[in-house]
Motif scaffolding. Structure first.
Motif, PDB file in Angstrom:
ATOM      1  N   GLN A 229       0.780  -1.288  -0.066  1.00 33.66           N
ATOM      2  CA  GLN A 229       0.150   0.130  -0.145  1.00 33.66           C
ATOM      3  C   GLN A 229       0.855   0.994   0.098  1.00 33.66           C
ATOM      4  O   GLN A 229       0.354   2.523  -0.107  1.00 33.66           O
ATOM      5  CB  GLN A 229      -1.032   0.062   1.099  1.00 33.66           C
ATOM      6  CG  GLN A 229      -0.445   0.280   2.507  1.00 33.66           C
ATOM      7  CD  GLN A 229       0.277  -1.028   2.966  1.00 33.66           C
ATOM      8  OE1 GLN A 229       0.314  -2.027   2.524  1.00 33.66           O
ATOM      9  NE2 GLN A 229       0.931  -0.770   4.236  1.00 33.66           N
TER      10      GLN A 229
ATOM     11  N   ASN B 163       3.983   3.949  -1.519  1.00 32.30           N
ATOM     12  CA  ASN B 163       4.444   4.457  -2.868  1.00 32.30           C
ATOM     13  C   ASN B 163       5.935   4.244  -2.409  1.00 32.30           C
ATOM     14  O   ASN B 163       6.450   3.875  -1.247  1.00 32.30           O
ATOM     15  CB  ASN B 163       3.953   5.712  -3.155  1.00 32.30           C
ATOM     16  CG  ASN B 163       4.373   6.798  -2.311  1.00 32.30           C
ATOM     17  OD1 ASN B 163       5.232   6.851  -1.614  1.00 32.30           O
ATOM     18  ND2 ASN B 163       3.613   7.798  -2.315  1.00 32.30           N
ATOM     19  N   ASP B 164       6.717   4.372  -3.658  1.00 26.44           N
ATOM     20  CA  ASP B 164       8.291   4.111  -3.475  1.00 26.44           C
ATOM     21  C   ASP B 164       8.866   5.244  -2.446  1.00 26.44           C
ATOM     22  O   ASP B 164       9.779   4.875  -1.791  1.00 26.44           O
ATOM     23  CB  ASP B 164       8.805   4.471  -4.960  1.00 26.44           C
ATOM     24  CG  ASP B 164       8.677   3.253  -5.923  1.00 26.44           C
ATOM     25  OD1 ASP B 164       7.883   2.314  -5.422  1.00 26.44           O
ATOM     26  OD2 ASP B 164       9.320   3.173  -6.702  1.00 26.44           O
TER      27      ASP B 164
ATOM     28  N   GLU C 208       7.448   6.276   0.113  1.00 27.52           N
ATOM     29  CA  GLU C 208       7.130   5.871   1.535  1.00 27.52           C
ATOM     30  C   GLU C 208       7.897   4.501   1.829  1.00 27.52           C
ATOM     31  O   GLU C 208       8.294   4.419   2.851  1.00 27.52           O
ATOM     32  CB  GLU C 208       5.772   5.362   1.714  1.00 27.52           C
ATOM     33  CG  GLU C 208       5.175   6.885   2.035  1.00 27.52           C
ATOM     34  CD  GLU C 208       3.352   6.442   1.751  1.00 27.52           C
ATOM     35  OE1 GLU C 208       2.693   7.036   2.210  1.00 27.52           O
ATOM     36  OE2 GLU C 208       2.981   5.564   0.969  1.00 27.52           O
TER      37      GLU C 208
END
Ligand SMILES: *Cc1c(COP(=O)(O)O)cnc(C)c1O
Length: 426
Positions: free
Chosen positions: A388, A390-391, A393
């Protein structure tokens, strides 16, 4: 039990049978408990007498097992929860509510990150995530007047960063708030965060403590050291009367040693009911009886495989706090002198695709959303637990797209290495 060493506490802590009583902790498979008079029961409801009335709040089997974990961590009070997630939630929600703020290490378990950044945010609690490597000044800068706690993991799952617990405790205390440590990966056999200044410890007992992949569970332990009354303005839930519980002021009635766990039981367990089943508590205790024996082997296997991977040219990088080349080696030497854990992270050369290909070829090591049990398993966080995110995060959590998390079980290390070799095409 407090005079005994940790191995002895693992085996015999928490439960001392009387004459003719069961040697093993009895499973009290009962939702309710019988009393002779209403007055007897009334005293329990008023928290004037200790005893049991309903298993949604407390059960004797659970309390024996919680008492063992309490002894292992060196705390004053403890409770079992239905899962590690429930333990993380209760540990924060017991002292923070709508309008409050918490500082957390950014390298924490993906489920905890989601709980904090998404679900608890919806409840009006804001989190500021800081690097576990931040300086004292950077950590200080993350605080707000409404900050109520600091949270971090001893060894982060899956980033395997090692937290400088002493530094985080010092800064938390300078701001008058407790440090909560998720000690799941280290276990009290490897590290006892209270000895380094932490105030509250949480566990996913689902991992090494159970150790056999048999029962989901969690635990919260209080060090009994944090002086809530000295910071009464910050913690009204502990330091002013609870109208929902007969006007009790937890910090007055139960002191530093008992206030936190009593409130979490009387209020949060009562309202949310995330209690562990007595049957699962029994399984957990079986795991605890051999925790010290198993952790030694998990750590030996982890180190042997980390060393093998580090020397292999098909492997891009290896993260394991027990490797001398690891960024966290010196912190691991300080906080985890007897070994870190059985989990090793590494990148297979060739990126995401090569990592997936490698995992498909493994025979002995299974693909599972799990770590820390007797059977070796592995996972690709970017496509599973952390999907869930993104890169950006992911990166903040210390995870790359080619990261494979390998949990070394209790098998023979040479068999595990042979499995890895064949999967790498050697
Ligand atoms: C697994 C895990 C959790 C969540 O525990 P569950 O028992 O799965 O709810 C929390 N923290 C850490 C470090 C974990 O590894």
């Amino acid at each position: 039990m407090s005079d005994y060493r940790i191995e002895t506490k693992c085996v015999q802590g928490g439960y001392t049978p009387g004459n003719g009583e069961p040697r093993q902790i009895p499973i009290i498979q009962s939702t309710t408990f019988k009393y002779a008079t209403s007055e007897d029961m009334g005293k329990l409801f008023d928290l004037e007498a200790s005893g049991y009335f309903y298993t949604r709040l407390q059960n004797p089997t659970n309390d024996s097992v919680a008492a063992k974990i309490c002894e292992l961590e060196g705390g004053t009070a403890a409770m079992l929860t239905s899962s590690g997630q429930a333990a993380s939630f209760y540990s924060v929600f017991n002292i923070a509510s709508c309008g409050d703020h918490v500082v957390s290490s950014s390298t924490i378990y993906g489920g905890t990150y989601n709980l904090f950044a998404v679900t608890m945010k919806k409840m009006g609690i804001e989190f500021t995530f800081v690097s576990p490597d931040c300086t004292e000044e950077e950590l200080n800068a993350a605080f707000q007047p409404n900050t109520k706690a600091v949270f971090g993991e001893t060894i982060a799952n899956p980033a395997l960063t090692v937290l400088d617990i002493e530094k985080f405790a010092k800064v938390a205390h300078a701001h008058g708030v407790p440090l909560i440590i998720d000690n799941t990966f280290a276990t009290p056999v490897g590290c006892r965060p209270f000895e380094w200044g932490a105030d509250i410890v949480t566990h996913s007992t689902t991992k090494y403590m159970d150790g056999h992949g048999a029962a989901v569970g969690g635990c919260i332990v209080d060090s009994g050291k944090f002086d809530w009354m000295a910071h009464a303005d910050k913690f009204p839930g502990l330091c002013t009367p609870d109208d929902s519980y007969h006007g009790i002021t937890y910090a007055e009635r139960f002191g530093k040693e008992g206030a936190f766990i009593t409130k979490a039981t009387a209020q949060l367990m009562r309202d949310f009911g995330s209690i562990q089943s007595p049957q699962n508590a029994f399984y957990l205790n079986l795991g605890l009886e051999s925790l010290h024996v198993r952790m030694k082997r998990h750590c030996e296997n982890g180190l042997a495989i980390a060393k093998f991977l580090e020397a292999n040219d098909k492997i891009d990088w290896v993260t394991y706090p027990g490797l001398e080349s690891d960024k966290y080696y010196s912190l691991a030497q300080k906080y985890l002198p007897n070994g870190s854990c059985g989990v090793v992270s590494f990148g297979v050369k060739g990126g995401r695709k090569a990592a997936e290909e490698f995992m498909k070829k493994l025979k002995l090591i299974a693909i599972e959303t799990h770590v820390a049990d007797a059977r070796s398993c592995c996972l690709h966080p970017a496509s599973a637990t952390h999907r869930q995110m993104n890169d950006a995060e992911l990166e903040a959590c210390g995870i790359t797209a080619n990261l494979v998390r390998l949990s070394c079980g209790l098998e023979n290390a040479e068999d595990l290495i042979a499995d890895i070799q064949q999967a790498l095409g050697e």
